[in-house]
Design an enzyme around this catalytic site. Sequence first.
Site, PDB file in Angstrom:
ATOM      1  N   CYS A   4      -1.985  16.984 -15.718  1.00 61.53           N
ATOM      2  CA  CYS A   4      -2.272  15.600 -16.119  1.00 61.53           C
ATOM      3  C   CYS A   4      -3.335  15.515 -17.205  1.00 61.53           C
ATOM      4  O   CYS A   4      -3.425  14.506 -17.905  1.00 61.53           O
ATOM      5  CB  CYS A   4      -2.735  14.794 -14.910  1.00 61.53           C
ATOM      6  SG  CYS A   4      -1.551  14.757 -13.547  1.00 61.53           S
TER       7      CYS A   4
ATOM      8  N   GLU B 179      -4.180   9.124  -8.318  1.00 59.62           N
ATOM      9  CA  GLU B 179      -4.313   9.887  -9.570  1.00 59.62           C
ATOM     10  C   GLU B 179      -2.906  10.045 -10.118  1.00 59.62           C
ATOM     11  O   GLU B 179      -2.093  10.772  -9.558  1.00 59.62           O
ATOM     12  CB  GLU B 179      -4.987  11.233  -9.316  1.00 59.62           C
ATOM     13  CG  GLU B 179      -5.567  11.850 -10.586  1.00 59.62           C
ATOM     14  CD  GLU B 179      -4.612  12.778 -11.312  1.00 59.62           C
ATOM     15  OE1 GLU B 179      -3.723  12.254 -12.035  1.00 59.62           O
ATOM     16  OE2 GLU B 179      -4.740  13.992 -11.148  1.00 59.62           O
TER      17      GLU B 179
END
Length: 474
Positions: free
Chosen positions: A280, A246
Amino acid sequence: MHDKLLIEGKLVAGKGEALAVFNPATGEQIAAIAQADLHQVDAAVLAAESAFAHWGQTTPKTRATLLLQIADAIEENAEAFARLESLNCGKPYHAALNDEVPAVADVFRFFAGAARCLSGSAAGEYLEGHTSMIRRDPVGVVASIAPWNYPLMMASWKLAPALAAGNCVVLKPAEQTPLTTFYLAHLLAEILPAGVVNIVFGRGADIGDALTGHEKVNMVSLTGSIATGAHILSHTASSVKRTHMELGGKAPVIVFDDADIDQVVDGIRSFGFYNAGQDCTAACRLYVQRAVYDKVVEALGNAVATLKMGDPHDETTELGPLITEQQLERVVGFVERAKALPHITVVTGGERVKGQGFYFQPTVLAGAKQEDEIVQKEVFGPVISITPFDDEAQVIGWANASHYGLASSVWTRDIGRAHRLAACLQYGCTWVNTHFMLVSEMPHGGQKLSGYGKDMSMYGLEDYTIVRHIMIRH
């Protein structure tokens, strides 16, 4: 203050160089903690390998029972975790206590249940005289690397599914933010069999590389930057390890002229600036249809200007500092380069906050163009850009013209339009008339340079398993 590694069920001091740990809200050093040495990294991996021989054969019920005990322990120690997360990250204490710690406990509870519900394909006779069945078995030893923006939450996202599936883990927190992970270590030492979870500490360049490149590690799970992900992929390529990545994002937020503008403004005020924008999935790249562009710019600027920065222990504080001086300088650089462009207007913010701590004003930059750096690259700070658009085709093209593919949102009252855009956007998640909402039952993960693999949900559990075919002749 807990500062010990966890290796083979024992809490031990690191034998390597001492690393300074800081409070971002004041800039002051709060601890100097010894990192692991290479022998301790090796010992942690070998302990996990040894423990896997038994742990990988335990029943889902056994694993679920222990995961529930971990969830209970986290809830019982919620205030301690929140204090440490606030101290080490600069987060508002009330946000850590009320938002993040409950979510951490919930992840362990979800995967406790999921461990007992993992399903496979139906068995059958696909060849005469032979019966086939599918198994989902654990991968083995997982090296997990957690980031500094949500240290405890990201540790839970990595530990819970891996343990639920029957894997053993060696976890390394970010060198900037180890405190809640060390606190978790002393709880895990009392709950789990020795070696099932091991925790080491140190810089990525030496301890991280030693861990991820270890020959006994079967899988590497990272939440971090694209650069770190690319390095790990290169570093582990020769051993062909399974990887789970990720790697950040640059979320497009598409606001159509029929959207509820008050809802948009309230949402972006929260979803663009939570955790000082160090997220994010932050709602940071706004595209606003031209008919309502001026209205949104003005309203959002006014709303963002009211965000309160300050003492993390003040219950009215909404915005904390950036994690380090280096991160602050990075954000300053992005904003200064954007301000130098003649077409960009600083609606609010745009400056470093004078005084102690690593604070940057919540910032709205209007008039940004698609090709601008501020639109294309992840800032990871309290900064949003706003770009006007004309129609669906244009905004879909702009939204997808990005190296990132983690999260996105669409704001409209037209349900048909919402479905059309959701089908076209190249992002792991698309929210409609909201942003930043995560639940343990639904997957989180990206595509393109944002990585691959899923956190949370049954998909997250499956990522920590190997599909095997068993055929029996009869």
